[in-house]
Design a protein around this motif. Structure first.
Motif, PDB file in Angstrom:
ATOM      1  N   VAL A  22      -9.415   4.198  -3.439  1.00 35.36           N
ATOM      2  CA  VAL A  22      -9.347   3.494  -2.157  1.00 35.36           C
ATOM      3  C   VAL A  22      -8.162   2.533  -2.203  1.00 35.36           C
ATOM      4  CG1 VAL A  22     -10.538   1.923  -0.574  1.00 35.36           C
ATOM      5  CG2 VAL A  22     -11.852   3.644  -1.828  1.00 35.36           C
ATOM      6  N   GLU A  23      -8.059   1.816  -3.307  1.00 35.99           N
ATOM      7  CA  GLU A  23      -6.948   0.864  -3.486  1.00 35.99           C
ATOM      8  C   GLU A  23      -6.825   0.524  -4.957  1.00 35.99           C
ATOM      9  OE1 GLU A  23      -7.645  -3.149  -2.178  1.00 35.99           O
ATOM     10  OE2 GLU A  23      -9.656  -3.179  -3.005  1.00 35.99           O
TER      11      GLU A  23
ATOM     12  N   LYS B 204       0.838  -1.206   0.000  1.00 36.52           N
ATOM     13  CA  LYS B 204       0.000   0.000   0.000  1.00 36.52           C
ATOM     14  C   LYS B 204       0.868   1.250   0.000  1.00 36.52           C
ATOM     15  CE  LYS B 204      -4.120  -2.169   1.919  1.00 36.52           C
ATOM     16  NZ  LYS B 204      -4.870  -2.432   0.694  1.00 36.52           N
TER      17      LYS B 204
ATOM     18  N   MET C 108     -13.712   5.569  -4.388  1.00 36.34           N
ATOM     19  CA  MET C 108     -14.732   6.180  -3.542  1.00 36.34           C
ATOM     20  C   MET C 108     -15.214   7.402  -4.316  1.00 36.34           C
ATOM     21  SD  MET C 108     -16.113   5.720  -0.507  1.00 36.34           S
ATOM     22  CE  MET C 108     -15.012   5.055   0.738  1.00 36.34           C
TER      23      MET C 108
ATOM     24  N   ALA D 287      -6.910   9.364  -0.651  1.00 34.12           N
ATOM     25  CA  ALA D 287      -6.953   9.925   0.699  1.00 34.12           C
ATOM     26  C   ALA D 287      -5.557  10.353   1.150  1.00 34.12           C
ATOM     27  CB  ALA D 287      -7.498   8.864   1.656  1.00 34.12           C
TER      28      ALA D 287
ATOM     29  N   GLU E  58      -6.712   9.219   5.763  1.00 31.88           N
ATOM     30  CA  GLU E  58      -7.928  10.004   5.931  1.00 31.88           C
ATOM     31  C   GLU E  58      -9.151   9.153   5.587  1.00 31.88           C
ATOM     32  OE1 GLU E  58      -9.724  13.600   3.095  1.00 31.88           O
ATOM     33  OE2 GLU E  58      -7.816  12.653   2.694  1.00 31.88           O
ATOM     34  N   PHE E  59     -10.218   9.304   6.351  1.00 33.09           N
ATOM     35  CA  PHE E  59     -11.469   8.600   6.070  1.00 33.09           C
ATOM     36  C   PHE E  59     -12.182   9.326   4.932  1.00 33.09           C
ATOM     37  CE2 PHE E  59     -16.091   8.467   6.716  1.00 33.09           C
ATOM     38  CZ  PHE E  59     -16.317   7.110   6.708  1.00 33.09           C
ATOM     39  N   MET E  60     -12.617   8.551   3.940  1.00 33.73           N
ATOM     40  CA  MET E  60     -13.357   9.161   2.822  1.00 33.73           C
ATOM     41  C   MET E  60     -14.786   8.670   2.881  1.00 33.73           C
ATOM     42  SD  MET E  60     -10.724   8.658  -0.381  1.00 33.73           S
ATOM     43  CE  MET E  60     -10.506   6.889  -0.255  1.00 33.73           C
TER      44      MET E  60
ATOM     45  N   VAL F   2      -7.396  -4.002   6.771  1.00 32.11           N
ATOM     46  CA  VAL F   2      -7.872  -2.614   6.797  1.00 32.11           C
ATOM     47  C   VAL F   2      -8.863  -2.429   7.940  1.00 32.11           C
ATOM     48  CG1 VAL F   2      -9.188  -0.866   5.518  1.00 32.11           C
ATOM     49  CG2 VAL F   2      -7.570  -2.354   4.312  1.00 32.11           C
TER      50      VAL F   2
ATOM     51  N   GLU G  87     -18.859   3.441  -3.090  1.00 31.95           N
ATOM     52  CA  GLU G  87     -17.699   2.789  -3.711  1.00 31.95           C
ATOM     53  C   GLU G  87     -18.063   2.154  -5.043  1.00 31.95           C
ATOM     54  OE1 GLU G  87     -14.925   0.484  -1.120  1.00 31.95           O
ATOM     55  OE2 GLU G  87     -16.355   1.050   0.429  1.00 31.95           O
TER      56      GLU G  87
HETATM   57  P1  AMP Z   1      -9.140  -1.955   0.887  1.00 30.77           P
HETATM   58  O1  AMP Z   1      -8.689  -3.330   1.273  1.00 30.77           O
HETATM   59  O2  AMP Z   1      -8.054  -0.936   0.874  1.00 30.77           O
HETATM   60  O3  AMP Z   1      -9.999  -1.967  -0.339  1.00 30.77           O
HETATM   61  O4  AMP Z   1     -10.166  -1.508   2.031  1.00 30.77           O
HETATM   62  C1  AMP Z   1     -11.275  -2.316   2.364  1.00 30.77           C
HETATM   63  C2  AMP Z   1     -12.472  -1.444   2.558  1.00 30.77           C
HETATM   64  O5  AMP Z   1     -12.228  -0.501   3.594  1.00 30.77           O
HETATM   65  C3  AMP Z   1     -12.837  -0.599   1.344  1.00 30.77           C
HETATM   66  O6  AMP Z   1     -13.616  -1.274   0.426  1.00 30.77           O
HETATM   67  C4  AMP Z   1     -13.561   0.556   1.979  1.00 30.77           C
HETATM   68  O7  AMP Z   1     -14.914   0.199   2.243  1.00 30.77           O
HETATM   69  C5  AMP Z   1     -12.862   0.731   3.300  1.00 30.77           C
HETATM   70  N1  AMP Z   1     -11.850   1.797   3.191  1.00 30.77           N
HETATM   71  C6  AMP Z   1     -10.556   1.663   2.843  1.00 30.77           C
HETATM   72  N2  AMP Z   1      -9.922   2.853   2.855  1.00 30.77           N
HETATM   73  C7  AMP Z   1     -10.840   3.769   3.205  1.00 30.77           C
HETATM   74  C8  AMP Z   1     -10.816   5.195   3.400  1.00 30.77           C
HETATM   75  N3  AMP Z   1      -9.689   5.904   3.274  1.00 30.77           N
HETATM   76  N4  AMP Z   1     -11.960   5.796   3.785  1.00 30.77           N
HETATM   77  C9  AMP Z   1     -13.094   5.090   3.963  1.00 30.77           C
HETATM   78  N5  AMP Z   1     -13.186   3.767   3.805  1.00 30.77           N
HETATM   79  C10 AMP Z   1     -12.085   3.105   3.425  1.00 30.77           C
END
Ligand code: AMP
Ligand code: GLY
Length: 436
Positions: free
Chosen positions: A292-293, A113, A283, A128, A196-198, A163, A202
């Motif tokens: 987000v990823e 990441k 997002m 974020a 940061e929370f977004m 996460v 999605e």
């Molecule tokens: P990821 O494995 O990075 O896809 O994260 C898993 C889930 O966590 C995502 O599908 C989002 O629902 C949530 N998530 C990850 N990063 C954020 C972020 N910065 N803000 C809000 N939700 C997030």
């Protein structure tokens, strides 16, 4: 560069993996008139109806390479991220074998990441705000300074579990303890990303790329939480649908121009070779789409809804990605919709029992649905459950509503003890079924 002629009109294909995504890949590839034989390692009983399954595990890169040589494979397609981040593309390429996927360096886009976030920051790709820590105390101090809600992520691969979206600073600091001090994800947690929370909705946008050109697929939406109305713990994905109306044509162009194309250019700039499927988890915030990823592969279960809507022959697209000629390719989509409902083992994503006999699959298929196997095994004449996500049942139709009806009619024909599935897949697109 390899020319199209050298590929020949007949292809022998190897697909690596054994879940629902790989079943969908095999299913689509098998429709190409050029494909004469498909092998799948290790595959599953559903895949076994379309391909010859070979029991080589996805972690045995040398074994897979030898398999491709022995079986005279023309094209290898990699499903899961593990072999990509371990360098399967580099190994196959060094052995003169054609393979669809990013090389080891490029696969860091999913494997680390920190790598992904640093690249996004360097090349101005919207995501974020974040900071990276190798020291737990410093991570905690940053969390206290920033306040909640805040998100804590293990740097490395953690099977989608690394996460924590923390609503309080206490929750965030205990996530740091879990990841860094208790090493819940082993070495994947040696570094954490605090971000940061977004807020927003999605969506997943997958794209084909040859490293230069990016061709987006239809946007999809996954349902990560285990229970209806997005409650309960995160899973690998409980269902998906496409096209996702949240990604309007204008937004799609924006995501390609501001996110996917700049990332393909960034990777090339950094000497990474990316010839495969690039997956942007987005997002849609009030300030526009943010990442987000990134994943370095097809999504699961997004593939089970996106590939059934692809009109073009997938082999030509994959060939163009490997040849670097994607800009000359035509990629066309059906004007339909697809909904996939994942049927899971009771208890998943926590502990669950295996070995339950599955019945009704042929009846479900007679409902015009496609039943993709994810966690199944054969026991004598029976097909039994052998994983958390057992089946992905995809319905196709002229609208999301029609596709959804087909998927659920088919799901109702399938039985195994303690089955669990969500009843509200695609609710964001059509409204909750119980409100209709
Ligand atoms: P990821 O494995 O990075 O896809 O994260 C898993 C889930 O966590 C995502 O599908 C989002 O629902 C949530 N998530 C990850 N990063 C954020 C972020 N910065 N803000 C809000 N939700 C997030
Ligand atoms: N559906 C989420 C993923 O494939 O990572």
């Amino acid at each position: 560069m390899v020319s199209r002629l050298e590929w020949g009109d007949i292809l022998r294909i190897l697909v690596i993996g054994g879940g629902g995504r790989e079943h969908a890949l095999v299913w689509k590839l098998a429709q190409s008139p050029r494909v004469t034989k498909i092998y799948c390692a290790p595959g599953n009983p559903g895949i076994g109806k379309l391909a010859e399954c070979v029991p080589v595990p996805v972690s045995d890169l040398q074994g897979l390479c030898q398999l491709a040589i022995d079986k005279k494979i023309d094209l290898t397609v990699v499903g899961p991220e593990g072999p990509l981040t371990e360098g399967i593309v580099d190994l196959f390429t060094a052995n003169g074998l054609k393979i669809f996927g990013p090389d080891k360096k490029a696969a860091q886009l999913e494997g680390s990441k920190t790598f992904a976030k640093d690249l996004m920051r360097k090349y101005g790709i919207p995501t974020a705000k974040y900071a990276v820590f190798t020291d737990a105390d410093k991570a905690k101090a940053y969390i206290e300074k920033e306040g909640a809600p805040i998100v804590v992520k293990a740097d490395g691969l953690a099977a989608g579990k690394g996460v924590v979206v923390a609503m309080t600073t206490e929750e965030a600091t205990s996530a740091v303890d879990m990841i860094m001090c208790d090493q819940a994800f082993g070495n994947a947690g040696a570094q954490v990303v605090v971000e940061e929370f977004m807020s927003g909705e999605e969506a997943s946008l997958l794209a084909f790329t040859d490293g230069k050109t990016v061709v987006p697929m239809l946007a999809a939406q996954d349902h990560k939480r285990v229970f209806d109305q997005d409650r309960g713990p995160n899973t690998g994905g409980m269902g998906a649908y496409a096209p996702a109306p949240i990604i309007t044509p204008t937004l799609l162009t924006e995501v390609v121009e501001r996110i996917l194309q700049p990332m393909a250019d960034a990777l090339r700039q950094e000497n990474c070779l990316y010839q495969g499927c690039i997956y942007a988890g987005l997002m849609i915030t009030e300030n526009g789409p943010k990442v987000v990823e990134f994943n370095a592969r097809f999504g699961d279960p997004e593939t089970q809804v996106v590939l059934p809507l692809l009109d073009s022959d997938l082999t030509y697209i994959m060939e163009a990605c490997i040849d670097g000629t994607l800009k000359d390719s035509t990629v066309t989509w059906k004007n339909d919709a697809a909904v996939c409902v994942v049927m899971a083992s009771g208890g998943y994503p926590g502990d669950y029992q295996k070995g339950k006999v599955i019945t009704g699959v042929s009846e479900a298929e007679s409902e015009n649905a496609v039943v993709f196997h994810a966690g199944t095994s054969a026991r004598g004449q029976d097909i039994i459950t052998s994983g958390g996500r057992v089946l992905g049942v995809t319905g196709l139709g002229a609208s999301i509503q029609e596709a959804l009806n087909k998927a659920y009619s088919a799901v109702k024909r399938i039985h195994f003890e303690e089955v669990h599935y969500r009843k509200d897949i695609a609710y964001r697109a059509v409204g909750r079924p119980d409100n209709n």
